[in-house]
Write a protein that holds these residues in place. Structure first.
Motif, PDB file in Angstrom:
ATOM      1  N   TYR A  52      -3.549 -16.576  25.950  1.00  0.00           N
ATOM      2  CA  TYR A  52      -3.899 -15.990  24.684  1.00  0.00           C
ATOM      3  C   TYR A  52      -4.290 -14.261  24.928  1.00  0.00           C
ATOM      4  CZ  TYR A  52      -4.494 -20.115  22.188  1.00  0.00           C
ATOM      5  OH  TYR A  52      -4.056 -21.449  21.772  1.00  0.00           O
ATOM      6  N   PHE A  53      -4.419 -14.002  26.223  1.00  0.00           N
ATOM      7  CA  PHE A  53      -4.599 -12.696  26.558  1.00  0.00           C
ATOM      8  C   PHE A  53      -3.289 -11.884  26.263  1.00  0.00           C
ATOM      9  CE2 PHE A  53      -4.220  -9.208  29.932  1.00  0.00           C
ATOM     10  CZ  PHE A  53      -5.228  -8.688  29.778  1.00  0.00           C
ATOM     11  N   LEU A  54      -2.193 -12.593  26.922  1.00  0.00           N
ATOM     12  CA  LEU A  54      -0.696 -12.234  26.826  1.00  0.00           C
ATOM     13  C   LEU A  54      -0.307 -11.993  25.458  1.00  0.00           C
ATOM     14  CD1 LEU A  54       0.864 -13.788  29.989  1.00  0.00           C
ATOM     15  CD2 LEU A  54       0.354 -11.241  29.711  1.00  0.00           C
ATOM     16  N   LEU A  55      -0.606 -13.294  24.706  1.00  0.00           N
ATOM     17  CA  LEU A  55      -0.119 -13.283  23.380  1.00  0.00           C
ATOM     18  C   LEU A  55      -0.604 -12.363  22.403  1.00  0.00           C
ATOM     19  CD1 LEU A  55       1.721 -14.759  21.142  1.00  0.00           C
ATOM     20  CD2 LEU A  55      -0.287 -16.374  20.900  1.00  0.00           C
ATOM     21  N   GLU A  56      -2.127 -12.041  22.562  1.00  0.00           N
ATOM     22  CA  GLU A  56      -2.750 -11.101  21.565  1.00  0.00           C
ATOM     23  C   GLU A  56      -2.186  -9.635  21.967  1.00  0.00           C
ATOM     24  OE1 GLU A  56      -6.864 -12.149  21.071  1.00  0.00           O
ATOM     25  OE2 GLU A  56      -6.526 -14.237  20.733  1.00  0.00           O
ATOM     26  N   GLY A  57      -2.199  -9.434  23.329  1.00  0.00           N
ATOM     27  CA  GLY A  57      -1.961  -8.305  23.774  1.00  0.00           C
ATOM     28  C   GLY A  57      -0.411  -7.769  23.132  1.00  0.00           C
ATOM     29  N   ALA A  86      -5.837   2.558  25.000  1.00  0.00           N
ATOM     30  CA  ALA A  86      -6.823   1.738  25.495  1.00  0.00           C
ATOM     31  C   ALA A  86      -6.252   0.344  25.648  1.00  0.00           C
ATOM     32  CB  ALA A  86      -8.105   1.832  24.440  1.00  0.00           C
ATOM     33  N   CYS A  87      -5.596  -0.094  24.783  1.00  0.00           N
ATOM     34  CA  CYS A  87      -4.861  -1.512  24.938  1.00  0.00           C
ATOM     35  C   CYS A  87      -4.043  -1.743  26.085  1.00  0.00           C
ATOM     36  CB  CYS A  87      -4.202  -1.861  23.780  1.00  0.00           C
ATOM     37  SG  CYS A  87      -3.708  -3.777  23.640  1.00  0.00           S
ATOM     38  N   LEU A  88      -3.536  -0.559  26.388  1.00  0.00           N
ATOM     39  CA  LEU A  88      -2.455  -0.580  27.703  1.00  0.00           C
ATOM     40  C   LEU A  88      -3.364  -0.621  28.916  1.00  0.00           C
ATOM     41  CD1 LEU A  88       0.101   2.069  26.450  1.00  0.00           C
ATOM     42  CD2 LEU A  88       0.682  -0.163  27.004  1.00  0.00           C
ATOM     43  N   HIS A  89      -4.370   0.256  29.066  1.00  0.00           N
ATOM     44  CA  HIS A  89      -5.289   0.299  30.168  1.00  0.00           C
ATOM     45  C   HIS A  89      -5.808  -1.289  30.145  1.00  0.00           C
ATOM     46  CE1 HIS A  89      -5.657   4.234  31.651  1.00  0.00           C
ATOM     47  NE2 HIS A  89      -4.805   4.592  30.352  1.00  0.00           N
ATOM     48  N   ARG A  90      -6.241  -1.884  29.243  1.00  0.00           N
ATOM     49  CA  ARG A  90      -7.034  -3.251  29.216  1.00  0.00           C
ATOM     50  C   ARG A  90      -6.025  -4.158  29.643  1.00  0.00           C
ATOM     51  NH1 ARG A  90     -11.413  -5.212  24.771  1.00  0.00           N
ATOM     52  NH2 ARG A  90     -12.341  -3.490  25.780  1.00  0.00           N
ATOM     53  N   MET A  91      -4.808  -4.187  29.257  1.00  0.00           N
ATOM     54  CA  MET A  91      -3.796  -5.264  29.693  1.00  0.00           C
ATOM     55  C   MET A  91      -3.435  -4.864  31.192  1.00  0.00           C
ATOM     56  SD  MET A  91      -2.929  -7.103  27.193  1.00  0.00           S
ATOM     57  CE  MET A  91      -1.773  -7.807  27.811  1.00  0.00           C
ATOM     58  N   PHE A  92      -3.289  -3.775  31.510  1.00  0.00           N
ATOM     59  CA  PHE A  92      -3.189  -3.313  32.956  1.00  0.00           C
ATOM     60  C   PHE A  92      -4.059  -4.000  33.741  1.00  0.00           C
ATOM     61  CE2 PHE A  92      -3.447  -0.789  36.802  1.00  0.00           C
ATOM     62  CZ  PHE A  92      -2.050  -0.606  37.253  1.00  0.00           C
ATOM     63  N   HIS A  93      -5.289  -3.724  33.670  1.00  0.00           N
ATOM     64  CA  HIS A  93      -6.677  -4.183  34.227  1.00  0.00           C
ATOM     65  C   HIS A  93      -6.615  -5.625  34.328  1.00  0.00           C
ATOM     66  CE1 HIS A  93     -10.384  -3.826  36.497  1.00  0.00           C
ATOM     67  NE2 HIS A  93     -10.942  -4.517  35.567  1.00  0.00           N
ATOM     68  N   LEU A 122       5.900  -1.864  33.869  1.00  0.00           N
ATOM     69  CA  LEU A 122       6.225  -1.128  32.560  1.00  0.00           C
ATOM     70  C   LEU A 122       4.821  -0.748  31.663  1.00  0.00           C
ATOM     71  CD1 LEU A 122       8.671  -3.774  31.376  1.00  0.00           C
ATOM     72  CD2 LEU A 122       9.018  -1.390  32.122  1.00  0.00           C
ATOM     73  N   ILE A 123       3.846  -1.599  31.637  1.00  0.00           N
ATOM     74  CA  ILE A 123       2.722  -1.009  31.048  1.00  0.00           C
ATOM     75  C   ILE A 123       2.208   0.210  31.731  1.00  0.00           C
ATOM     76  CG2 ILE A 123       0.352  -1.679  30.809  1.00  0.00           C
ATOM     77  CD1 ILE A 123       1.193  -4.635  30.598  1.00  0.00           C
ATOM     78  N   LYS A 124       2.134   0.342  32.717  1.00  0.00           N
ATOM     79  CA  LYS A 124       1.704   1.705  33.577  1.00  0.00           C
ATOM     80  C   LYS A 124       2.573   2.849  33.119  1.00  0.00           C
ATOM     81  CE  LYS A 124       0.159   3.655  37.760  1.00  0.00           C
ATOM     82  NZ  LYS A 124      -0.001   3.390  39.450  1.00  0.00           N
TER      83      LYS A 124
END
Length: 229
Positions: free
Chosen positions: A195-200, A106-113, A148-150
């Motif tokens: 912060y999106f990148l850091l926390e992810g 779920a985190c991967l999908h959130r990061m991708f989007h 990479l995330i995908k």
């Protein structure tokens, strides 16, 4: 006895190999790591290069962490501190990965989007600050990080790119006749991106560490159990 022991050893080695190759082998047992949504077989199939260690992730973060100084230097005479940007949030900002009760998938999908959305939002930043160095670094490495995330997803077919109409709407929502407000929005985007990148990265790293520990733990236990038979 020696032949019997050798047989047990051979069986144990074969079982270890099967455990590593099994497509649905569970690697996390903590209840807080249950996926938000589908709970079935969402983790990776054995060890691989950690996504959180990607140099592309680090390079973008190295750029975004400079934003605080850039902001405070620009508005030094106005006495504005970085925390001032907390008041500039809008609905189009992507949600971050929660710290608890959220799966790696779920985190991967959130990061991708989220990165796709930030790719569009940064066009507003570039309009207000042409040649912005953070936008430049993001353009250089974000596509590589997104791929990479995908590649780490188990359900890649569920992710889609933004449509042109969605991108246009995102930018229209940021439009404002006041120059100061447009600049604050641009700075808010850069702050939130950091912060999106850091926390992810932190959340993905925790998942990968836990997964790696689980793989190292399950094999010795199985091996010792075979020897005791």
């Amino acid at each position: 006895m020696p032949s019997s022991l050798n047989a047990y050893l051979l069986s144990a080695v074969m079982l270890c190999a099967l455990l590593l190759c099994a497509p649905g082998a569970p690697v996390e047992d903590a209840p807080t790591d249950s996926p938000a949504g589908d709970h079935s077989g969402e983790e990776e199939e054995g060890p691989s290069d950690p996504l959180s260690a990607s140099p592309f992730w680090a390079l973008i973060l190295d750029a975004t962490k400079q934003h605080k100084k850039e902001f405070e230097d620009e508005f030094k005479n106005d006495g504005l501190k970085y925390i001032y940007l907390e008041g500039y949030k809008f609905t189009s900002l992507p949600a971050r990965c929660p710290h608890y009760n959220f799966s790696k998938e779920a985190c991967l999908h959130r990061m991708f989007h989220g990165l796709l959305i930030y790719t569009v939002l940064l066009k507003h930043v570039e309009k207000e600050y042409p040649g912005n160095s953070i936008c430049k670094e993001f353009r250089n490495y974000s596509g590589l990080l997104i791929n990479l995330i995908k590649g780490k997803m188990r359900r890649r077919e569920k992710v889609t790119a933004l449509t042109s109409s969605q991108e246009a709407q995102l930018l229209r929502d940021l439009d404002n006749p006041a120059i100061f407000q447009r600049k604050m929005t641009a700075h808010s985007i850069l702050r939130q991106l950091h912060y999106f990148l850091l926390e992810g990265k932190i959340m993905i790293s925790r998942k990968e560490t836990r997964q790696s520990q689980a793989i190292r733990t399950v094999i010795p236990i199985t091996f010792n159990q075979m020897l005791k038979r």
